[in-house]
Design a protein around this motif. Structure first.
Motif, PDB file in Angstrom:
ATOM      1  N   GLN A 290      26.754  44.127  41.419  1.00 18.84           N
ATOM      2  CA  GLN A 290      26.254  43.496  40.195  1.00 18.84           C
ATOM      3  C   GLN A 290      27.227  43.699  39.039  1.00 18.84           C
ATOM      4  OE1 GLN A 290      22.205  44.739  39.289  1.00 18.84           O
ATOM      5  NE2 GLN A 290      21.635  44.627  41.442  1.00 18.84           N
ATOM      6  N   PHE A 291      27.827  44.885  38.972  1.00 20.45           N
ATOM      7  CA  PHE A 291      28.781  45.188  37.897  1.00 20.45           C
ATOM      8  C   PHE A 291      29.990  44.262  37.976  1.00 20.45           C
ATOM      9  CE2 PHE A 291      32.617  47.732  36.704  1.00 20.45           C
ATOM     10  CZ  PHE A 291      32.418  47.691  35.322  1.00 20.45           C
ATOM     11  N   PHE A 292      30.556  44.104  39.165  1.00 25.30           N
ATOM     12  CA  PHE A 292      31.734  43.246  39.289  1.00 25.30           C
ATOM     13  C   PHE A 292      31.372  41.767  39.119  1.00 25.30           C
ATOM     14  CE2 PHE A 292      34.002  46.948  40.789  1.00 25.30           C
ATOM     15  CZ  PHE A 292      35.302  46.697  40.382  1.00 25.30           C
ATOM     16  N   GLN A 293      30.154  41.385  39.523  1.00 26.01           N
ATOM     17  CA  GLN A 293      29.710  40.014  39.258  1.00 26.01           C
ATOM     18  C   GLN A 293      29.594  39.770  37.754  1.00 26.01           C
ATOM     19  OE1 GLN A 293      26.049  39.496  41.413  1.00 26.01           O
ATOM     20  NE2 GLN A 293      27.015  39.803  43.397  1.00 26.01           N
ATOM     21  N   GLU A 294      29.093  40.784  37.051  1.00 27.28           N
ATOM     22  CA  GLU A 294      28.927  40.680  35.599  1.00 27.28           C
ATOM     23  C   GLU A 294      30.272  40.555  34.881  1.00 27.28           C
ATOM     24  OE1 GLU A 294      26.903  43.461  32.105  1.00 27.28           O
ATOM     25  OE2 GLU A 294      28.022  44.391  33.752  1.00 27.28           O
ATOM     26  N   ILE A 295      31.227  41.410  35.236  1.00 28.23           N
ATOM     27  CA  ILE A 295      32.486  41.425  34.492  1.00 28.23           C
ATOM     28  C   ILE A 295      33.411  40.285  34.900  1.00 28.23           C
ATOM     29  CG2 ILE A 295      32.344  43.925  34.170  1.00 28.23           C
ATOM     30  CD1 ILE A 295      34.500  44.268  36.295  1.00 28.23           C
ATOM     31  N   ALA A 296      33.177  39.697  36.085  1.00 23.73           N
ATOM     32  CA  ALA A 296      34.048  38.606  36.564  1.00 23.73           C
ATOM     33  C   ALA A 296      33.400  37.247  36.368  1.00 23.73           C
ATOM     34  CB  ALA A 296      34.379  38.814  38.045  1.00 23.73           C
ATOM     35  N   LEU A 297      32.361  37.195  35.525  1.00 24.86           N
ATOM     36  CA  LEU A 297      31.612  35.957  35.347  1.00 24.86           C
ATOM     37  C   LEU A 297      32.472  34.843  34.771  1.00 24.86           C
ATOM     38  CD1 LEU A 297      28.751  34.885  35.725  1.00 24.86           C
ATOM     39  CD2 LEU A 297      28.257  35.528  33.353  1.00 24.86           C
ATOM     40  N   ASP A 298      33.359  35.207  33.808  1.00 26.07           N
ATOM     41  CA  ASP A 298      34.241  34.210  33.182  1.00 26.07           C
ATOM     42  C   ASP A 298      35.548  34.131  33.963  1.00 26.07           C
ATOM     43  OD1 ASP A 298      35.725  32.553  31.630  1.00 26.07           O
ATOM     44  OD2 ASP A 298      35.744  33.808  29.841  1.00 26.07           O
TER      45      ASP A 298
ATOM     46  N   GLY B 107      39.889  36.583  39.372  1.00 30.64           N
ATOM     47  CA  GLY B 107      40.130  36.206  40.765  1.00 30.64           C
ATOM     48  C   GLY B 107      39.287  35.017  41.175  1.00 30.64           C
ATOM     49  N   ARG B 108      39.329  34.679  42.457  1.00 32.06           N
ATOM     50  CA  ARG B 108      38.588  33.517  42.978  1.00 32.06           C
ATOM     51  C   ARG B 108      37.080  33.733  42.856  1.00 32.06           C
ATOM     52  NH1 ARG B 108      42.055  35.189  46.539  1.00 32.06           N
ATOM     53  NH2 ARG B 108      40.386  35.998  47.878  1.00 32.06           N
ATOM     54  N   ASN B 109      36.635  34.952  43.112  1.00 31.18           N
ATOM     55  CA  ASN B 109      35.238  35.334  42.948  1.00 31.18           C
ATOM     56  C   ASN B 109      35.196  36.826  42.628  1.00 31.18           C
ATOM     57  OD1 ASN B 109      35.298  36.807  45.521  1.00 31.18           O
ATOM     58  ND2 ASN B 109      35.328  34.758  46.447  1.00 31.18           N
ATOM     59  N   TYR B 110      34.022  37.367  42.462  1.00 27.24           N
ATOM     60  CA  TYR B 110      33.928  38.755  41.999  1.00 27.24           C
ATOM     61  C   TYR B 110      34.540  39.751  42.986  1.00 27.24           C
ATOM     62  CZ  TYR B 110      30.001  39.979  45.109  1.00 27.24           C
ATOM     63  OH  TYR B 110      29.221  40.265  46.193  1.00 27.24           O
TER      64      TYR B 110
END
Length: 862
Positions: free
Chosen positions: A511-519, A585-588
């Protein structure tokens, strides 16, 4: 024991549809070759052009050959009751067993050996395990690579060398390798057992913790010089039949004086000043007279090699003895005996891990300093080695390299900027009194890479997996603890509780990496806060409390602490207002988080300037528009300490030509730009000129230009790719009489472009740092205006360095062709003025360019 070493050539890699076209078999009895079999094999399939080019086998060569069914009895008789050996055995064995199956014959060798694995074990430091590359390294003749019999013969001969090398190992090491090999997926242990059984050699290797090893010793000789510095310099020049240069002597004397007076000196010594020989001469003389260790640092491996293999040789020829030059790396670059023991004791065992363990046992005996970078490891082996090095906390280890402090004569240490900065104040200053920095303008760029730490999702996930997997560190230790207890009541924490908490950590980490890689719209995104991070830190602290309560083992504690520190470090950086940013990156799962935790000024003051008795910093391009401001915070405060050397006048040697018929350059759409610069290149060679070095900013443009040129140029076209070795490519370029080399910024400096003919260097575009480069973001909290104070000066310095490729010697002549007219037309052109002021600058179109080249070359011939 007899071995059948087999190689086959086929029409392709698909066993279902492709045919065999050649088979080669070499029979070995122990270490002796006793028989050979070679036959082409008929196929009614046309041999594909690629296979024909690779193997040299044509349709005509197999048209009258026997079918596989016809030679099958002979092949089967040769293979029967022997150990089946092949290089990449999966392909050869499966192809043959498939053909036997089609004939109704069951063929399954009792024992098999893949020589790729064998050679990886015996030659762990080989650059490549491709058969042709390994044969060349070991001086095995293989003139006809990809001929089945030639490949089989070479495999057998390398196997003979491998067996001889193994036979010379201590018996204890062979037994250790044997027990590991028994767990492998092929039968290398069957090859080792006879060696152990017949072993009679008495080992002279020292043994520690049950492991035999070879400690590297450095035989450095004390340097004695009984003459003045000027006389010593003159002797070097005379013995090597070089031109005496008063400026080079003065430079040598200035560097010596700086060390003698414990001073700091900045020296701008342009290309052609001979600064490498000057500072090495001064350092050698000071070493002989005063007996204090001196550290030399360069920017690249290529420059290190030039210093050791070229410049030092000139001095050694005059001295009549070796210069005590020691190549230095950090301890982390070396293997220790204790670490290998730690790794061998680890219970994790798969094919890659077993292979690595055997490689390290062999590497301990190599006598090549134990430098980890010499190990050819990748994939799972590299990941496992890196993990174990993270977990290992050794003390008083027996490293294979020899500590400089234990060498009983004064030495010159050679390192690179990265290691110099990484060593810290407790490193080199404790061993060396004086520091000489070559290519000093690059020091700031290297230091920038030491101002941050980074955590990729994949790296964090890997460490978490060591805590969460049943076969990982935590639950393996928990299982052992569980077995030692009489009842579950004796365990402070249950398996279920541990599992539940660490699974929550894994979920929160995602969840943390999804949050920070959202943009993902920008290459880098500034991170100022996180809603998930506090929960994540709280949960890993709870897991840590559980493992502390269980007191599993030291390795578990280290890994749990390591993961906890990752999240704690991120939290501290965010709350402290430090620069934290994300590369989405391409995704989180491809995201990486960066934390800038140091300032450049702190690195230089704490790790360099205050810890050596003297410091000499040299570069071919320190000053820019009569200022050091662009090297702030590295050198700006030392403006008064600079001396300038410009021994080569360039105005009459080089013309800086800037076309006015080039279209505007655009990053997104530059097809017209590519077409026009390709016209310039092809037109230059159409006038029978011989060599050109073309400098690009990226590989994409290289590929685009190559596609234009490959069909129109008759000269050799050398093209740098991401896989290319720039140093080897340059050597090839210099050896050719006629060639064009398309290269990246790797060729902008430190490279010697050699040609007896007229030289031409083309700069395709101004070498700005790409907008997505993280260095731009890292410099934003160092400077008020990162574009004007960093990116522009960087490009101007690179232009100056690129131009320096042209004039290396007094006799050099040529033309610099800058295709990017922004150098004189853009609003910021003033930053390049001091660079262009050193040259005769001319503008025109392609016709003017060719006319100028013709006139210049004609004038030089007079």
């Amino acid at each position: 024991m007899q071995y059948a070493v087999v190689d086959i050539e086929t029409t392709g890699n698909n066993m279902a549809v492709d045919d065999i076209i050649q088979i080669g078999i070499v029979i070995m009895d122990d270490r002796t070759i006793i028989d050979r079999y070679d036959s082409y094999v008929y196929t009614d399939q046309p041999i594909p052009p690629f296979i024909e080019s690779l193997t040299g086998i044509t349709d005509d060569m197999v048209s009258q050959a026997p079918t596989f069914r016809e030679i099958m009895p002979d092949v089967l008789a040769l293979l029967q009751d022997k150990v089946f050996v092949a290089h990449n055995i999966h392909f050869d064995l499966n192809f043959l067993t498939g053909l036997f199956d089609k004939a109704g014959i069951h063929f399954q060798p009792r024992h098999c050996i893949d020589t790729v694995d064998l050679f990886k074990i015996v030659y762990p430091d080989a650059e490549s395990y491709q058969l042709s590359a390994l044969a060349q390294t070991l001086d095995i003749q293989l003139d006809d690579a990809h001929s089945a019999i030639a490949d089989a013969q070479a495999t057998a001969e390398i196997m003979q060398l491998a067996l001889a090398k193994l036979a010379a190992f201590p018996k204890e090491t062979l037994i250790q390798i044997y027990h590991l090999a028994k767990k492998m997926r092929n039968d290398i242990d069957k090859l080792l057992f006879p060696l152990i059984e017949r072993h009679q050699t008495v080992s002279h290797f020292p043994v520690l913790k049950g492991l035999a090893y070879h400690l590297t010793t450095i035989d450095a000789q004390k340097v004695t010089i009984d003459e003045s510095l000027e006389a010593f310099y003159r002797r070097i020049i005379e013995v090597n039949e070089l031109h005496f240069r008063q400026e080079q002597l003065y430079l040598t004397e200035l560097i010596y004086e700086t060390m003698l007076t414990d001073n700091m000196q900045l020296i701008e010594a342009e290309v052609g000043s001979g600064k490498s020989l000057a500072y090495l001469t001064a350092a050698t003389y000071y070493l002989a007279q005063h007996g204090e260790n001196i550290l030399l640092t360069t920017a690249t491996k290529a420059l290190q090699q030039q210093l050791i293999q070229s410049d030092a040789v000139l001095i050694e020829k005059a001295l009549g003895q070796p210069v005590p030059l020691i190549l230095l790396k950090s301890k982390r670059n070396y293997i220790s005996v204790e670490f290998v023991k730690f790794l061998l004791d680890d219970t994790k065992e798969n094919h890659d891990i077993l292979l690595l363990k055997m490689q390290l046992l062999v590497f301990l005996l190599a006598g090549q300093s134990g430098d980890i970078s010499q190990l050819n490891i990748n994939g799972g082996r590299k990941i496992y080695l890196d993990l174990m090095r993270t977990l290992y906390k050794g003390r008083q280890d027996t490293y294979l390299y020899q500590d400089v402090r234990k060498i009983n004569v004064p030495v010159l240490g050679v390192t690179n900027h990265a290691h110099l900065l990484h060593s810290g104040k407790e490193g080199f200053p404790g061993q060396f009194s004086h520091l000489i920095i070559d290519e000093g303008h690059q020091l700031q760029e290297v230091a920038l890479e030491h101002t941050y730490v980074s955590w990729s999702y994949q790296a964090v996930k890997y460490h978490l997996s060591q805590l969460a997997k049943e076969e990982g560190l935590v639950f393996s230790a928990y299982q052992q603890l569980n077995q030692s207890k009489r009842s579950l009541d004796e365990l402070a924490v249950s398996h279920f509780e541990l599992k539940a908490v660490i699974q929550e950590v894994e979920q929160l980490n995602d969840q943390f990496f999804q949050e920070i890689a959202l943009d993902s719209s920008s290459p880098f995104v500034r991170l100022r806060t996180s809603a998930v991070l506090p929960q994540l830190l709280h949960k890993i602290m709870a897991f840590k409390a559980m493992t502390d309560q269980l007191d599993l083992n030291r390795m578990v504690n280290r890994e749990v602490n390591f993961v906890h520190q990752i999240y704690q470090q991120i939290t501290t950086a965010l709350t402290g207002g430090k620069l934290v940013f994300v590369q989405p990156g391409r995704n989180y799962t491809a995201a990486t988080l960066f934390i800038k935790d140091k300032k450049l000024g702190d690195i230089f003051s704490t790790q360099l300037f205050s810890h050596f008795d003297s410091l000499t910093l040299l570069s071919g391009s320190l000053m820019l528009n009569q200022s050091l401001r662009h090297l702030n915070p590295l050198l700006d405060m030392h403006q008064d300490n600079i001396t300038l050397f410009a021994p080569v006048a360039r105005q009459d040697k080089v013309t800086f030509f800037i076309p006015h018929d080039m279209p505007e350059f655009h990053y997104q759409d530059h097809e017209a730009y590519i077409e026009q610069l390709s016209l310039y290149i092809s037109s230059y060679f159409a006038t029978e000129h011989k060599k050109m070095l073309v400098l690009f900013n990226n590989y994409q443009m290289i590929s685009e230009v190559e596609s234009y040129l490959k069909d129109v140029l008759e000269t050799t076209l050398l093209v740098q790719t991401p896989q290319s070795n720039a140093h080897k490519l340059l050597l090839q370029f210099n050896q050719l009489d006629s060639a064009v080399l398309l290269g990246t910024q790797a060729f902008y400096e430190g490279m010697d472009y050699q040609s007896d003919a007229f030289k031409c260097v083309m700069i395709v575009t101004l070498p700005f740092i790409h907008p997505s480069d993280r260095r731009i973001l890292l410099m934003k909290d160092e400077l008020a205006d990162s574009f004007n104070d960093y990116q522009l000066p960087y490009a101007a310095t690179k232009i100056r360095q690129a131009a320096g490729r042209l004039i290396r010697r007094e006799e050099d002549r040529g033309i610099i062709l800058c295709m990017d007219k922004r150098i004189v037309e853009a609003s910021y052109h003033h930053i390049f003025d001091s660079v262009l002021a050193k040259y005769d600058v001319t503008r025109g179109d392609v016709t003017d360019f060719l006319s100028l080249v013709t006139k210049k070359e004609a004038a030089d011939k007079k």
